[in-house]
Design an enzyme around this catalytic site. Structure first.
Site, PDB file in Angstrom:
ATOM      1  N   HIS A 198      -3.902 -10.328  -6.600  1.00 32.69           N
ATOM      2  CA  HIS A 198      -4.834 -11.152  -5.829  1.00 32.69           C
ATOM      3  C   HIS A 198      -6.086 -10.389  -5.410  1.00 32.69           C
ATOM      4  CE1 HIS A 198      -2.823  -9.504  -2.110  1.00 32.69           C
ATOM      5  NE2 HIS A 198      -4.055  -9.600  -1.652  1.00 32.69           N
ATOM      6  N   ASP A 243       2.401 -11.319  -8.153  1.00 33.35           N
ATOM      7  CA  ASP A 243       1.208 -10.694  -7.558  1.00 33.35           C
ATOM      8  C   ASP A 243       1.215  -9.189  -7.826  1.00 33.35           C
ATOM      9  OD1 ASP A 243      -1.122 -10.337  -6.156  1.00 33.35           O
ATOM     10  OD2 ASP A 243      -0.202 -10.523  -4.170  1.00 33.35           O
ATOM     11  N   SER A 339      -3.769  -4.901   1.324  1.00 32.35           N
ATOM     12  CA  SER A 339      -3.244  -5.563   0.135  1.00 32.35           C
ATOM     13  C   SER A 339      -3.250  -4.625  -1.065  1.00 32.35           C
ATOM     14  CB  SER A 339      -4.080  -6.801  -0.199  1.00 32.35           C
ATOM     15  OG  SER A 339      -3.889  -7.810   0.756  1.00 32.35           O
TER      16      SER A 339
END
Length: 389
Positions: A198, A243, A339
């Site tokens: 992502h 992901d 992330s």
């Protein structure tokens, strides 16, 4: 405070004392590698300077034992009461080293002032059965080896959310676009980084991305250009499945104390709930905050899928290839800017493995909303098929 001790006769001490200090005379046959064994394992030659080197090794062994005892009790049933330990003496013997250790605990709520010796012995015996100590001279660790830190982990000295020490997490990477930090990543080879797919949802042009190494974004230890971005073929936003992405960069890095690759677990490896794991990143300290210039660290725990899939947590949003880590009460968690970064675990040989990739979560540190991570073992074959690692 309550102190559990061994090796001295303290029966005459009165029960009303707030602190009970006594020496722990514990034969660390497995936890502490004897000096003779250390020389053999790491091929250290005893020469005319052996006396000085032995003194240095004893000092390192003292710190090693303190770290290992920290880890043992932090992961035990006494973790809420354990405060610290201190090695007050090390005595080399024929095949091992005897450690005299003072351990400090909070008193139980029941009002009892002491904890039975059998309880501590049982925990130590169970937790150290397959453990081994760090080498006394950390420079002896092969820098080509994966998952090795140049400095030992001092578990109970990590204040979650605080800046990490230089070289503490040498596999941490900052992914940047236009020299601005966007996501974290993990070094898995001298030309490969693994991160979250992502991170490239809006821009997957390799020419617009760079990698930064070191514990600060500015100034960086070094930078590398991104040559290729490989997103998982089944990643389809806004869905959160699959992901994971790989980043190939150039030129290759030379491994050092500050730049090392993490180990990847076998596909069949499993990590039980409540295991202690660590997250690192340059992300915000609170929801809506800004990324940080200094790398930060936090100690969290794996949460079982049974709990994570409960209705009041994430329900059916948890799919195959995902798992949760953190604390249901909130506290420490990954946040914006973390992330793609690593969730790592240490084995009993002090080797670190990447088990999770920061993926998603509701806000940051919210009650009943722990961090959700991409499960590395689930995608281990995919990683190997793309990188050969």
């Amino acid at each position: 405070m309550e102190v559990a001790g061994y090796g001295t006769h303290n029966r005459d001490l009165k029960q009303w004392m707030v602190t009970l200090l006594s020496a722990l005379s514990l034969m660390m046959v497995v936890v502490t590698i004897g000096l003779l064994a250390l020389f053999l394992v790491f091929d250290i030659q005893v020469n005319s300077n052996s006396g000085q080197k032995s003194s240095n090794q004893l000092k390192d062994l003292q710190e090693t034992n303190e770290n290992l005892v920290d880890e043992i009790f932090i992961d035990s049933a006494l973790n809420n009461r354990y405060i610290k330990n201190h090695v007050v003496g090390l005595t080399p013997e024929e095949d091992d080293t005897k450690a005299d250790i003072v351990m400090v605990f909070q008193p139980p709520a029941t009002g009892r002032r002491t904890v039975g010796k059998k309880t501590h012995h049982s925990i130590l015996d169970q937790k150290t059965r397959n453990a081994r100590a760090l080498p006394a001279d950390v420079s002896l660790v092969q820098v080509k080896d994966c998952g090795k830190r140049a400095i030992p982990l001092i578990a109970n000295r990590i204040v979650s959310g605080n800046p990490a020490a230089k070289g503490a997490w040498p596999w941490q990477v900052s992914l940047q676009r236009s020299n601005i930090h966007q996501c974290g990543g993990t070094l898995i080879g001298n030309m490969w980084v693994v991160t979250a797919a992502h991170c490239f949802r809006t821009n997957s042009n390799p020419r617009q991305w760079t990698l930064s190494f070191g514990t600060t974004i500015n100034p960086p230890l070094m930078k590398r250009d991104v040559r290729r971005i490989i997103m998982h073929e089944r990643y389809r936003p806004p869905a959160r499945d699959h992901d994971i992405a790989l980043v190939q960069f150039s030129p290759r890095v030379t491994f050092s104390d500050e730049v090392r690759r993490i180990c990847l677990p076998e596909p069949s490896a499993s990590f039980p709930p409540n295991s202690t794991v660590y997250i690192t990143g340059f992300g915000a300290l609170y929801y809506g905050g800004e990324s940080q210039n200094e790398l930060r660290e936090a100690r969290v725990q794996i949460i079982s899928n049974d709990i994570c899939k409960k209705r009041h947590v994430y329900g059916n949003e948890i799919k195959r290839g995902m798992f949760c880590a953190g604390f249901l009460e909130g506290n420490y968690d990954a946040c914006r800017g973390d992330s793609g970064g690593p969730l790592v675990i240490r084995d009993n040989k002090d080797t670190w493995y990447l088990i999770g990739i920061v993926s998603w979560g509701d806000n940051c540190g919210q009650k009943n909303k722990p961090g959700v991570y991409t499960q590395v073992t689930y995608y281990r074959h995919w990683i190997a098929s793309k990188t050969g690692l």
